[in-house]
Design an enzyme around this catalytic site. Structure first.
Site, mmCIF file in Angstrom:
data_model
loop_
_atom_site.group_PDB
_atom_site.id
_atom_site.type_symbol
_atom_site.label_atom_id
_atom_site.label_comp_id
_atom_site.label_asym_id
_atom_site.label_seq_id
_atom_site.Cartn_x
_atom_site.Cartn_y
_atom_site.Cartn_z
ATOM 1 N NE ARG A 1 125.927 62.829 -9.296
ATOM 2 C CZ ARG A 1 125.182 63.715 -8.622
ATOM 3 N NH1 ARG A 1 125.593 64.175 -7.453
ATOM 4 N NH2 ARG A 1 124.049 64.133 -9.112
ATOM 5 N NE ARG B 1 123.032 60.188 -15.695
ATOM 6 C CZ ARG B 1 122.089 60.720 -14.928
ATOM 7 N NH1 ARG B 1 120.823 60.489 -15.168
ATOM 8 N NH2 ARG B 1 122.421 61.487 -13.946
ATOM 9 N NE ARG C 1 120.944 67.582 -5.298
ATOM 10 C CZ ARG C 1 120.907 67.033 -6.504
ATOM 11 N NH1 ARG C 1 119.945 67.362 -7.339
ATOM 12 N NH2 ARG C 1 121.824 66.184 -6.871
ATOM 13 N NE ARG D 1 121.049 62.874 -5.263
ATOM 14 C CZ ARG D 1 120.705 63.140 -6.519
ATOM 15 N NH1 ARG D 1 119.591 63.793 -6.772
ATOM 16 N NH2 ARG D 1 121.470 62.761 -7.523
HETATM 17 P P1 AP5 Z 1 118.603 69.783 -9.951
HETATM 18 O O1 AP5 Z 1 117.441 70.347 -10.656
HETATM 19 O O2 AP5 Z 1 118.383 68.833 -8.850
HETATM 20 O O3 AP5 Z 1 119.654 69.211 -11.002
HETATM 21 P P2 AP5 Z 1 119.636 67.916 -11.868
HETATM 22 O O4 AP5 Z 1 120.218 68.270 -13.184
HETATM 23 O O5 AP5 Z 1 118.298 67.263 -11.842
HETATM 24 O O6 AP5 Z 1 120.709 67.115 -11.035
HETATM 25 P P3 AP5 Z 1 120.690 65.746 -10.288
HETATM 26 O O7 AP5 Z 1 121.925 65.739 -9.441
HETATM 27 O O8 AP5 Z 1 119.414 65.491 -9.578
HETATM 28 O O9 AP5 Z 1 120.786 64.854 -11.497
HETATM 29 P P4 AP5 Z 1 121.791 63.772 -11.834
HETATM 30 O O10 AP5 Z 1 121.654 63.847 -13.283
HETATM 31 O O11 AP5 Z 1 123.172 63.730 -11.371
HETATM 32 O O12 AP5 Z 1 121.238 62.612 -10.950
HETATM 33 P P5 AP5 Z 1 120.018 61.603 -11.147
HETATM 34 O O13 AP5 Z 1 119.142 61.780 -9.993
HETATM 35 O O14 AP5 Z 1 119.431 61.694 -12.520
HETATM 36 O O15 AP5 Z 1 119.489 71.006 -9.427
HETATM 37 C C1 AP5 Z 1 120.627 70.807 -8.641
HETATM 38 C C2 AP5 Z 1 120.725 71.842 -7.526
HETATM 39 O O16 AP5 Z 1 120.920 73.136 -8.082
HETATM 40 C C3 AP5 Z 1 119.475 71.951 -6.679
HETATM 41 O O17 AP5 Z 1 119.882 72.124 -5.349
HETATM 42 C C4 AP5 Z 1 118.743 73.178 -7.204
HETATM 43 O O18 AP5 Z 1 118.007 73.840 -6.185
HETATM 44 C C5 AP5 Z 1 119.891 74.037 -7.693
HETATM 45 N N1 AP5 Z 1 119.550 74.791 -8.896
HETATM 46 C C6 AP5 Z 1 118.964 74.317 -10.017
HETATM 47 N N2 AP5 Z 1 118.830 75.290 -10.933
HETATM 48 C C7 AP5 Z 1 119.391 76.403 -10.372
HETATM 49 C C8 AP5 Z 1 119.590 77.743 -10.818
HETATM 50 N N3 AP5 Z 1 119.187 78.140 -12.022
HETATM 51 N N4 AP5 Z 1 120.200 78.584 -9.996
HETATM 52 C C9 AP5 Z 1 120.607 78.190 -8.765
HETATM 53 N N5 AP5 Z 1 120.430 76.953 -8.294
HETATM 54 C C10 AP5 Z 1 119.840 76.071 -9.077
HETATM 55 O O19 AP5 Z 1 120.803 60.220 -11.091
HETATM 56 C C11 AP5 Z 1 121.500 59.804 -9.929
HETATM 57 C C12 AP5 Z 1 122.341 58.601 -10.274
HETATM 58 O O20 AP5 Z 1 121.487 57.525 -10.737
HETATM 59 C C13 AP5 Z 1 123.353 58.789 -11.412
HETATM 60 O O21 AP5 Z 1 124.562 59.349 -10.959
HETATM 61 C C14 AP5 Z 1 123.511 57.344 -11.907
HETATM 62 O O22 AP5 Z 1 124.339 56.590 -11.066
HETATM 63 C C15 AP5 Z 1 122.096 56.798 -11.791
HETATM 64 N N6 AP5 Z 1 121.330 56.972 -13.050
HETATM 65 C C16 AP5 Z 1 120.222 57.745 -13.204
HETATM 66 N N7 AP5 Z 1 119.799 57.694 -14.473
HETATM 67 C C17 AP5 Z 1 120.664 56.878 -15.127
HETATM 68 C C18 AP5 Z 1 120.772 56.469 -16.480
HETATM 69 N N8 AP5 Z 1 119.920 56.857 -17.416
HETATM 70 N N9 AP5 Z 1 121.799 55.637 -16.803
HETATM 71 C C19 AP5 Z 1 122.664 55.204 -15.879
HETATM 72 N N10 AP5 Z 1 122.632 55.578 -14.595
HETATM 73 C C20 AP5 Z 1 121.625 56.416 -14.219
#
Ligand code: AP5
Length: 210
Positions: A167, A88, A123, A156
């Site tokens: 974010r 990221r 979500r 969440r």
């Molecule tokens: P979903 O598939 O859940 O989306 P996503 O891209 O996986 O989004 P996340 O919010 O889970 O990811 P993120 O990147 O912010 O958080 P992460 O957990 O990695 O889809 C989202 C929603 O849309 C769902 O409700 C789904 O049903 C709907 N949807 C999907 N596709 C759709 C479509 N085509 N049509 C309609 N609806 C649809 O990280 C969380 C936190 O952890 C970060 O903010 C950070 O603080 C930390 N973190 C994690 N990884 C790192 C890293 N590598 N470096 C630093 N900090 C990190």
């Protein structure tokens, strides 16, 4: 195949990671899920990560790099893996290169900021098993109950409106530069996120040629 899924928060990385994982039988590794599990279990890493995650900031690179080093050394990663939400930052991407990890393709799922806000604010996740739902696009059969385990569905903390905007800001500043980073290396595949999950999956699998 060794894949990275890039994209803004809520672009659908987690949703598509599950589809590819089923299709190719390789593990999907989400640093977000690993960190949330650590928070739930109250580990030292979880406590350290909580304040960053809850405010919409990124967890420090050294914490993430250690997680990934350990996870990629596991046996189930030998035949490939999907990295969902990592790297990221450019520092994380460089660390992967220094570890000698050879990525085949990097898929950038492109979705507008307006759509992201709609998706994340609707979500709901299961507090027991982590399954993900959406009030409009993927509702549970019973209100606030998980179809899989009947657990309580919750919002969440980082899906609260002000945190979603933070974010997104963090994404544009620190993660979007990875699009050029991987384009320069000839690894980038761009998929335009569609309204229907299945349409995005079809495009994505076509572009990966699987
Ligand atoms: P979903 O598939 O859940 O989306 P996503 O891209 O996986 O989004 P996340 O919010 O889970 O990811 P993120 O990147 O912010 O958080 P992460 O957990 O990695 O889809 C989202 C929603 O849309 C769902 O409700 C789904 O049903 C709907 N949807 C999907 N596709 C759709 C479509 N085509 N049509 C309609 N609806 C649809 O990280 C969380 C936190 O952890 C970060 O903010 C950070 O603080 C930390 N973190 C994690 N990884 C790192 C890293 N590598 N470096 C630093 N900090 C990190």
């Amino acid at each position: 195949m060794k894949l990275i899924l890039l994209g803004a928060p809520g672009a659908g990385k987690g949703t598509q990671a599950e589809v590819i994982c089923d299709k190719l039988a390789i593990p999907a590794i989400s640093t977000g899920n690993i960190l949330r599990e650590a928070m739930k279990n109250g580990t030292e890493m979880g406590r350290k990560a909580k304040s960053y995650i809850d405010s919409g900031a990124l967890v420090p690179d050294d914490v993430i790099i250690n997680i990934i080093k350990e996870r990629l050394a596991a046996d189930d990663c030998k035949n490939g893996f999907i990295l969902d939400g990592v790297p990221r930052t450019v520092a994380q991407a460089e660390a992967l290169e220094e570890m000698g990890v050879e990525i085949d393709k990097v898929v950038d799922i492109e979705v507008s900021d307006d759509t992201i806000v709609k998706r994340l604010s609707g979500r709901r996740v299961c507090s027991a098993c982590g399954a993900s739902y959406h009030t409009l696009y993927k509702p549970s059969a019973l209100p606030d109950r998980c179809d899989r385990c009947n657990g309580q569905l919750i919002v969440r903390k980082d899906d609260e409106p002000a945190t979603i905007l933070e974010r997104l800001r963090t994404y544009h500043e620190l993660t979007e530069p990875l699009v050029d980073f991987y384009k320069e290396r000839g690894k980038l595949v761009v998929v335009e996120g569609q309204e229907e999950v299945a349409d995005t999956s079809r495009l994505l699998l076509e572009k990966l040629g699987v």
